[in-house]
Design a protein around this motif. Structure first.
Motif, PDB file in Angstrom:
ATOM      1  N   LEU A  89      11.965  -2.162 -40.088  1.00 54.59           N
ATOM      2  CA  LEU A  89      11.314  -1.493 -38.911  1.00 54.59           C
ATOM      3  C   LEU A  89      12.226  -0.976 -37.796  1.00 54.59           C
ATOM      4  O   LEU A  89      12.156  -0.091 -37.299  1.00 54.59           O
ATOM      5  N   ARG A  90      12.772  -2.128 -37.116  1.00 58.49           N
ATOM      6  CA  ARG A  90      13.704  -1.712 -36.255  1.00 58.49           C
ATOM      7  C   ARG A  90      14.898  -0.822 -36.649  1.00 58.49           C
ATOM      8  O   ARG A  90      15.124   0.174 -35.860  1.00 58.49           O
ATOM      9  N   GLY A  91      15.369  -1.192 -37.661  1.00 57.53           N
ATOM     10  CA  GLY A  91      16.562  -0.291 -38.148  1.00 57.53           C
ATOM     11  C   GLY A  91      15.976   1.261 -38.657  1.00 57.53           C
ATOM     12  O   GLY A  91      16.595   2.232 -38.470  1.00 57.53           O
ATOM     13  N   ALA A  92      14.763   1.232 -39.143  1.00 56.76           N
ATOM     14  CA  ALA A  92      14.113   2.556 -39.262  1.00 56.76           C
ATOM     15  C   ALA A  92      13.987   3.457 -38.085  1.00 56.76           C
ATOM     16  O   ALA A  92      14.135   4.406 -37.720  1.00 56.76           O
ATOM     17  N   GLY A  93      13.387   2.730 -36.957  1.00 58.80           N
ATOM     18  CA  GLY A  93      13.464   3.248 -35.575  1.00 58.80           C
ATOM     19  C   GLY A  93      14.422   3.814 -35.125  1.00 58.80           C
ATOM     20  O   GLY A  93      14.738   4.954 -34.495  1.00 58.80           O
ATOM     21  N   GLU A  94      15.627   3.018 -35.352  1.00 54.24           N
ATOM     22  CA  GLU A  94      17.059   3.328 -34.838  1.00 54.24           C
ATOM     23  C   GLU A  94      17.634   4.824 -35.476  1.00 54.24           C
ATOM     24  O   GLU A  94      18.066   5.608 -34.897  1.00 54.24           O
ATOM     25  N   LEU A  95      17.364   4.765 -36.869  1.00 56.65           N
ATOM     26  CA  LEU A  95      17.617   5.965 -37.467  1.00 56.65           C
ATOM     27  C   LEU A  95      16.788   6.995 -37.186  1.00 56.65           C
ATOM     28  O   LEU A  95      17.404   8.245 -37.068  1.00 56.65           O
ATOM     29  N   ALA A  96      15.437   6.851 -36.702  1.00 55.83           N
ATOM     30  CA  ALA A  96      14.745   7.915 -36.341  1.00 55.83           C
ATOM     31  C   ALA A  96      14.972   8.815 -34.848  1.00 55.83           C
ATOM     32  O   ALA A  96      15.117   9.898 -34.669  1.00 55.83           O
ATOM     33  N   ALA A  97      15.734   7.594 -34.129  1.00 55.19           N
ATOM     34  CA  ALA A  97      16.284   8.294 -32.940  1.00 55.19           C
ATOM     35  C   ALA A  97      17.607   8.936 -32.940  1.00 55.19           C
ATOM     36  O   ALA A  97      17.721   9.997 -32.230  1.00 55.19           O
ATOM     37  N   LYS A  98      18.317   8.419 -34.116  1.00 57.92           N
ATOM     38  CA  LYS A  98      19.685   9.056 -34.240  1.00 57.92           C
ATOM     39  C   LYS A  98      19.490  10.438 -35.101  1.00 57.92           C
ATOM     40  O   LYS A  98      20.374  11.285 -34.642  1.00 57.92           O
ATOM     41  N   TYR A  99      18.537  10.573 -35.853  1.00 56.74           N
ATOM     42  CA  TYR A  99      18.245  11.892 -36.541  1.00 56.74           C
ATOM     43  C   TYR A  99      17.022  12.441 -36.134  1.00 56.74           C
ATOM     44  O   TYR A  99      16.102  12.361 -37.023  1.00 56.74           O
ATOM     45  N   PRO A 100      16.768  12.866 -34.819  1.00 66.00           N
ATOM     46  CA  PRO A 100      15.336  13.578 -34.715  1.00 66.00           C
ATOM     47  C   PRO A 100      14.909  14.646 -35.144  1.00 66.00           C
ATOM     48  O   PRO A 100      13.464  14.954 -35.137  1.00 66.00           O
ATOM     49  N   GLN A 101      15.676  15.323 -36.042  1.00 66.53           N
ATOM     50  CA  GLN A 101      15.083  16.581 -36.906  1.00 66.53           C
ATOM     51  C   GLN A 101      14.557  16.053 -38.262  1.00 66.53           C
ATOM     52  O   GLN A 101      13.654  16.987 -38.727  1.00 66.53           O
ATOM     53  N   VAL A 102      14.731  14.923 -38.590  1.00 70.36           N
ATOM     54  CA  VAL A 102      14.148  14.334 -39.686  1.00 70.36           C
ATOM     55  C   VAL A 102      12.669  14.092 -39.721  1.00 70.36           C
ATOM     56  O   VAL A 102      12.345  13.595 -38.353  1.00 70.36           O
ATOM     57  N   TRP A 103      12.094  13.798 -40.746  1.00 67.99           N
ATOM     58  CA  TRP A 103      10.631  13.392 -40.606  1.00 67.99           C
ATOM     59  C   TRP A 103      10.421  12.025 -40.713  1.00 67.99           C
ATOM     60  O   TRP A 103      11.263  11.215 -41.090  1.00 67.99           O
ATOM     61  N   ILE A 104       9.223  11.422 -40.401  1.00 65.56           N
ATOM     62  CA  ILE A 104       8.899  10.051 -40.627  1.00 65.56           C
ATOM     63  C   ILE A 104       7.413  10.275 -41.285  1.00 65.56           C
ATOM     64  O   ILE A 104       6.665  10.798 -40.936  1.00 65.56           O
ATOM     65  N   VAL A 113       1.994  -1.056 -34.002  1.00 61.83           N
ATOM     66  CA  VAL A 113       3.214  -1.439 -34.701  1.00 61.83           C
ATOM     67  C   VAL A 113       4.416  -0.416 -34.685  1.00 61.83           C
ATOM     68  O   VAL A 113       5.644  -0.507 -34.571  1.00 61.83           O
ATOM     69  N   TYR A 114       4.063   0.850 -35.340  1.00 64.76           N
ATOM     70  CA  TYR A 114       4.762   1.749 -35.538  1.00 64.76           C
ATOM     71  C   TYR A 114       5.463   2.301 -34.044  1.00 64.76           C
ATOM     72  O   TYR A 114       6.587   2.600 -33.893  1.00 64.76           O
ATOM     73  N   GLY A 115       4.698   2.500 -33.089  1.00 63.41           N
ATOM     74  CA  GLY A 115       5.047   2.892 -31.751  1.00 63.41           C
ATOM     75  C   GLY A 115       5.964   1.866 -31.224  1.00 63.41           C
ATOM     76  O   GLY A 115       7.024   2.197 -30.422  1.00 63.41           O
ATOM     77  N   ASP A 116       5.734   0.730 -31.422  1.00 60.15           N
ATOM     78  CA  ASP A 116       6.711  -0.523 -31.005  1.00 60.15           C
ATOM     79  C   ASP A 116       8.116  -0.553 -31.367  1.00 60.15           C
ATOM     80  O   ASP A 116       8.910  -0.950 -30.785  1.00 60.15           O
ATOM     81  N   PHE A 117       8.068   0.235 -32.520  1.00 59.30           N
ATOM     82  CA  PHE A 117       9.582   0.360 -33.331  1.00 59.30           C
ATOM     83  C   PHE A 117       9.922   1.910 -33.177  1.00 59.30           C
ATOM     84  O   PHE A 117      11.023   2.158 -34.069  1.00 59.30           O
ATOM     85  N   GLY A 118       9.639   2.537 -32.385  1.00 58.51           N
ATOM     86  CA  GLY A 118      10.233   3.933 -32.290  1.00 58.51           C
ATOM     87  C   GLY A 118       9.798   5.010 -33.239  1.00 58.51           C
ATOM     88  O   GLY A 118      10.462   5.959 -33.573  1.00 58.51           O
ATOM     89  N   LEU A 119       8.573   4.662 -34.190  1.00 56.92           N
ATOM     90  CA  LEU A 119       8.047   5.578 -35.178  1.00 56.92           C
ATOM     91  C   LEU A 119       7.135   6.455 -34.929  1.00 56.92           C
ATOM     92  O   LEU A 119       6.616   6.849 -36.025  1.00 56.92           O
ATOM     93  N   LEU A 120       6.896   6.569 -33.814  1.00 53.19           N
ATOM     94  CA  LEU A 120       5.747   7.600 -33.263  1.00 53.19           C
ATOM     95  C   LEU A 120       6.223   8.667 -32.475  1.00 53.19           C
ATOM     96  O   LEU A 120       6.832   8.363 -31.382  1.00 53.19           O
ATOM     97  N   ARG A 121       6.420   9.773 -32.948  1.00 54.05           N
ATOM     98  CA  ARG A 121       7.122  10.968 -32.469  1.00 54.05           C
ATOM     99  C   ARG A 121       6.792  12.317 -33.121  1.00 54.05           C
ATOM    100  O   ARG A 121       6.015  12.066 -34.240  1.00 54.05           O
TER     101      ARG A 121
END
Length: 426
Positions: free
Chosen positions: A208-223, A250-258
């Protein structure tokens, strides 16, 4: 340029339906991308502006926006209709065994081809879709969607724990594969990538932490993922993530709510969860046939609207019981009626249709791109026959308002109503 003469259904920016009884839709090229809508309106008022326009006469039919399915599992095409006591037994007994086969590229391609043909047969022209944990399943889906010119989003499922052999992935490799797939596919033609944790219990903290880091790195992709679908699932999440305020958190804690984060179900949220969804820009894929089939509960439309959450409709096949948008809209009406005794809510036919077209597109961040037939939109539309069956013909001929016409189609319609699905004006 190409013209189409028919009755035309479209939506204004405030979600109001507009209906041209004798309309003209004009589509044509726009740069190097897909063909787009150049004009739409009353035939008599518009046709003179396009001398020499070739017009296909579809009078007696309705042109409407192509449907947008916000949450569906292409590898579960053959799981649809599988009996189970609830969500978790259904995953164990049917879903995971089926998904384990998608390591085979040939098998994945065969299922993907059937899946996309079925979507188009039902009038769905845009979909946000789960693949499996296998890279082959993602490549197969993108390749088939690309060959059909579809606007389509998917991603490799992340699930490195609490999953059986055959679908469980390796934490580090799963994140490497995800980034490689983003770089290969996101933004190619009409394709988009979605970072896809299956649901919180099947991903470790590291994944989950790695997924959140990828979400931050690629803001134009979806989750995309699932949340608060089933009470047993919620209790399990509370045991696995005691540090988080709630399942959603849980998702918010790992940067997956955006923005561009889509969460299926969201049935058992509390007031703080809904406020967090609204603040973050994350949206809901409402999946009524799946929720009814698995006995999960009912989405609370009134609470979502009060909180300012955005949402749209989804089939959720194979937990969902039909690819048909008509069946999904009717199930959503039932869900609205179920809560009416408590809230006074009743979803109108126009609202239901909007949730599966322009509203779903807006929720995905694709408003003004798909889900409508307004000028500038990509030319994805369906041709519908309001007399597709004897009963439907009898009912629609007696319609005295747009609401009555749309509701007759919702209640009595199925794949027989869809005469043609047009993708990118082709």
């Amino acid at each position: 340029m190409q013209g189409y003469r028919a009755s035309i259904l479209r939506f204004t920016d405030d979600a109001s339906p507009v209906f041209e009884a004798d309309g003209l839709l004009v589509v044509g090229p726009s740069g190097e991308g897909p063909r787009v809508v150049h004009a739409v309106g009353d035939h008599a008022a518009l046709v003179g502006q396009f001398p020499g326009l070739v017009v296909e006469d579809l009078r007696g039919h309705i042109i409407a926006p192509g449907f947008v399915d916000m949450h569906v599992h292409y590898p579960q095409t053959d799981v649809i209709g599988a009996p189970a006591a609830g969500l978790l037994p259904w995953l164990r007994d049917y879903t995971f065994p089926h998904e384990s086969r998608f390591h085979d590229p040939d098998y994945a391609t065969e299922v993907a081809a059937f899946f996309f043909d079925e979507l188009l047969r039902q009038g769905v022209t845009t979909a946000l879709t789960f693949a499996t944990s296998h890279v082959a399943s993602v490549n197969a889906a993108f390749e088939v969607a690309k060959s059909r010119g579809l606007r389509f989003i998917t991603g490799k499922v992340l699930q490195d724990r609490h999953s059986p052999d055959g679908v469980r992935d390796d934490t580090e490799q799963s994140l490497i594969d995800t980034e490689s797939l983003i770089r290969r596919w996101h933004g190619v033609d009409r394709l988009g990538y979605a970072i896809t944790p299956r649901f919180a219990p099947t991903s470790s903290l590291e994944q989950l932490r790695g997924a959140g880091e990828l979400a931050a790195k690629y803001p134009q992709v979806w989750i995309q993922s699932h949340v608060a679908e089933n009470l047993d699932e919620i209790r399990w999440v509370a045991e696995l993530f005691p540090q988080s305020r709630s399942y959603l958190a849980v998702y918010g804690d790992f940067g997956l709510l955006r923005q561009r984060a889509v969460y299926a179900h969201c049935i058992h949220l509390n007031e703080e969860d809904r406020a967090q969804m609204a603040r973050s820009g994350a949206v809901v894929a409402v999946s009524p046939t799946s929720n009814l089939f698995l006995g999960s509960g009912f989405f609370d439309y009134l609470a979502a609207d009060t909180a300012g959450m955005r949402y749209g409709l989804a089939s959720d096949v194979g937990g969902g019981t039909s690819f048909s948008p008509f069946h999904t809209m009717l199930a959503a009406y039932y869900v609205g009626r179920e809560s009416q005794t408590k809230t006074g809510l009743s979803l109108t036919p126009g609202q239901l249709w909007w949730q599966h077209t322009a509203g779903a597109a807006q929720a995905l961040g694709l408003g003004g791109v798909v889900g409508n037939v307004q000028p500038g939109c990509e030319a994805d539309f369906v041709v519908l026959d309001p007399k597709a069956t004897p009963l439907l013909a009898r009912k629609t001929s007696q319609a005295n308002s747009l609401d009555e016409l749309l509701f007759a189609l919702i209640v009595l319609g199925d794949d027989r109503v869809v005469v043609r699905s047009v993708v990118a004006g082709g």
